[in-house]
Design a protein around this motif. Structure first.
Motif, PDB file in Angstrom:
ATOM      1  N   GLY A 185      -0.673  23.997  53.992  1.00 46.73           N
ATOM      2  CA  GLY A 185       0.547  23.614  52.909  1.00 46.73           C
ATOM      3  C   GLY A 185       1.733  24.134  53.547  1.00 46.73           C
ATOM      4  O   GLY A 185       2.569  24.836  52.947  1.00 46.73           O
ATOM      5  N   GLY A 201       4.363  22.610  54.307  1.00 56.10           N
ATOM      6  CA  GLY A 201       5.339  21.720  53.900  1.00 56.10           C
ATOM      7  C   GLY A 201       5.860  22.397  52.651  1.00 56.10           C
ATOM      8  O   GLY A 201       7.336  22.695  52.368  1.00 56.10           O
ATOM      9  N   GLU A 202       5.048  22.575  51.793  1.00 61.08           N
ATOM     10  CA  GLU A 202       5.630  23.246  50.182  1.00 61.08           C
ATOM     11  C   GLU A 202       6.073  24.685  50.337  1.00 61.08           C
ATOM     12  O   GLU A 202       6.859  25.039  49.781  1.00 61.08           O
ATOM     13  CB  GLU A 202       4.631  23.292  49.249  1.00 61.08           C
ATOM     14  CG  GLU A 202       3.162  23.661  49.515  1.00 61.08           C
ATOM     15  CD  GLU A 202       2.082  22.626  50.146  1.00 61.08           C
ATOM     16  OE1 GLU A 202       1.224  23.124  50.556  1.00 61.08           O
ATOM     17  OE2 GLU A 202       2.517  21.403  50.273  1.00 61.08           O
ATOM     18  N   LYS A 203       5.223  25.480  51.367  1.00 56.89           N
ATOM     19  CA  LYS A 203       5.926  26.775  52.011  1.00 56.89           C
ATOM     20  C   LYS A 203       7.298  26.743  52.315  1.00 56.89           C
ATOM     21  O   LYS A 203       8.204  27.501  52.035  1.00 56.89           O
ATOM     22  CB  LYS A 203       5.054  27.544  52.680  1.00 56.89           C
ATOM     23  CG  LYS A 203       3.823  27.760  52.136  1.00 56.89           C
ATOM     24  CD  LYS A 203       2.667  28.391  53.173  1.00 56.89           C
ATOM     25  CE  LYS A 203       1.360  28.370  52.510  1.00 56.89           C
ATOM     26  NZ  LYS A 203       0.246  28.816  53.562  1.00 56.89           N
ATOM     27  N   CYS A 216       9.484  24.355  52.039  1.00 52.58           N
ATOM     28  CA  CYS A 216      10.525  23.913  50.769  1.00 52.58           C
ATOM     29  C   CYS A 216      10.868  24.916  49.828  1.00 52.58           C
ATOM     30  O   CYS A 216      12.028  25.378  49.575  1.00 52.58           O
ATOM     31  CB  CYS A 216       9.919  22.884  50.117  1.00 52.58           C
ATOM     32  SG  CYS A 216       9.824  21.098  50.962  1.00 52.58           S
ATOM     33  N   PHE A 217       9.861  25.932  49.772  1.00 53.99           N
ATOM     34  CA  PHE A 217       9.962  27.092  48.636  1.00 53.99           C
ATOM     35  C   PHE A 217      10.973  28.098  49.501  1.00 53.99           C
ATOM     36  O   PHE A 217      11.848  28.572  48.769  1.00 53.99           O
ATOM     37  CB  PHE A 217       8.703  27.668  48.420  1.00 53.99           C
ATOM     38  CG  PHE A 217       8.649  28.923  47.320  1.00 53.99           C
ATOM     39  CD1 PHE A 217       8.614  28.488  46.100  1.00 53.99           C
ATOM     40  CD2 PHE A 217       8.973  29.924  47.573  1.00 53.99           C
ATOM     41  CE1 PHE A 217       8.549  29.118  45.026  1.00 53.99           C
ATOM     42  CE2 PHE A 217       9.140  30.960  46.582  1.00 53.99           C
ATOM     43  CZ  PHE A 217       8.969  30.719  45.276  1.00 53.99           C
ATOM     44  N   PHE A 271       5.156  27.202  41.109  1.00 56.95           N
ATOM     45  CA  PHE A 271       4.369  27.444  42.401  1.00 56.95           C
ATOM     46  C   PHE A 271       2.975  27.632  42.165  1.00 56.95           C
ATOM     47  O   PHE A 271       2.180  26.913  42.747  1.00 56.95           O
ATOM     48  CB  PHE A 271       5.118  28.706  43.393  1.00 56.95           C
ATOM     49  CG  PHE A 271       4.650  28.370  44.790  1.00 56.95           C
ATOM     50  CD1 PHE A 271       5.335  27.484  45.520  1.00 56.95           C
ATOM     51  CD2 PHE A 271       3.557  29.075  45.329  1.00 56.95           C
ATOM     52  CE1 PHE A 271       4.941  27.578  46.964  1.00 56.95           C
ATOM     53  CE2 PHE A 271       3.205  29.313  46.696  1.00 56.95           C
ATOM     54  CZ  PHE A 271       3.800  28.423  47.271  1.00 56.95           C
ATOM     55  N   ALA A 286       1.093  24.292  41.005  1.00 54.14           N
ATOM     56  CA  ALA A 286       1.363  23.258  41.800  1.00 54.14           C
ATOM     57  C   ALA A 286       0.430  23.379  42.839  1.00 54.14           C
ATOM     58  O   ALA A 286      -0.109  22.465  43.705  1.00 54.14           O
ATOM     59  CB  ALA A 286       2.707  22.881  42.239  1.00 54.14           C
ATOM     60  N   ASN A 287       0.098  25.038  43.478  1.00 53.37           N
ATOM     61  CA  ASN A 287      -0.461  25.151  44.710  1.00 53.37           C
ATOM     62  C   ASN A 287      -1.625  26.006  44.489  1.00 53.37           C
ATOM     63  O   ASN A 287      -2.418  26.265  45.457  1.00 53.37           O
ATOM     64  CB  ASN A 287       0.763  25.739  45.646  1.00 53.37           C
ATOM     65  CG  ASN A 287       1.607  24.840  45.791  1.00 53.37           C
ATOM     66  OD1 ASN A 287       1.719  23.776  46.471  1.00 53.37           O
ATOM     67  ND2 ASN A 287       2.902  25.409  45.688  1.00 53.37           N
TER      68      ASN A 287
END
Length: 145
Positions: A51, A53-55, A57-58, A27, A30-31
């Motif tokens: 961010g 989307g990635e949050k 997804c995580f 994480f 990537a972020n």
């Protein structure tokens, strides 16, 4: 102290810890952000946060992991010996503590300590001491035993 060897699972615990470390490391690579769960969840509740989307997804991965576990193995039985309302109050207090403390066990304990952050070391010592003290008070002073 007596260790229940039937419930002692060092290898699965080691694997779980390694997976948590791997996820936190991926994480941040990537972020460029640490994987503090309370911070991720808190930022999703703010308008215009970057961010999303990635949050999402995580956080969905945190929910999907135990659900995928039960495809291969039976889920362990969870039993609570206290009233559900007391669990909700405890959860609320933990949430308030993470906001006041500027992070949670994943942010300070996993990510912060791995970065050798003095602030995270102090925070981790404080919330671990508070947890130990709470368990002692509830089990030994308030239980009537």
């Amino acid at each position: 102290m007596l260790v229940d060897m039937a419930a002692f699972t060092p290898w699965s615990s080691l694997a779980g810890g390694a997976l948590i470390g791997l996820a936190a490391g991926l994480f941040v690579v990537a972020n460029g952000r640490i994987a503090g769960i309370s911070g991720l969840l808190g930022s999703l509740l703010q308008r215009g946060a970057e961010g999303r989307g990635e949050k999402v997804c995580f956080l969905l991965g945190l929910i999907a992991a135990p659900l995928s576990w039960q495809v291969f193995w039976a889920m362990p039985t969870v039993q609570f010996s206290i009233a559900p309302w007391l669990l909700m109050v405890a959860g609320l207090l933990v949430g308030l503590g993470t906001r006041y403390g500027g992070g949670c066990t994943s942010g300070h304990g996993v990510c912060g300590l791995s970065r050798l952050s003095p602030r995270s070391a102090v925070a981790t010592l404080c919330f671990m001491a508070a947890g130990f003290a709470t368990v002692f008070v509830v089990r030994h002073l308030l239980s009537g035993a």
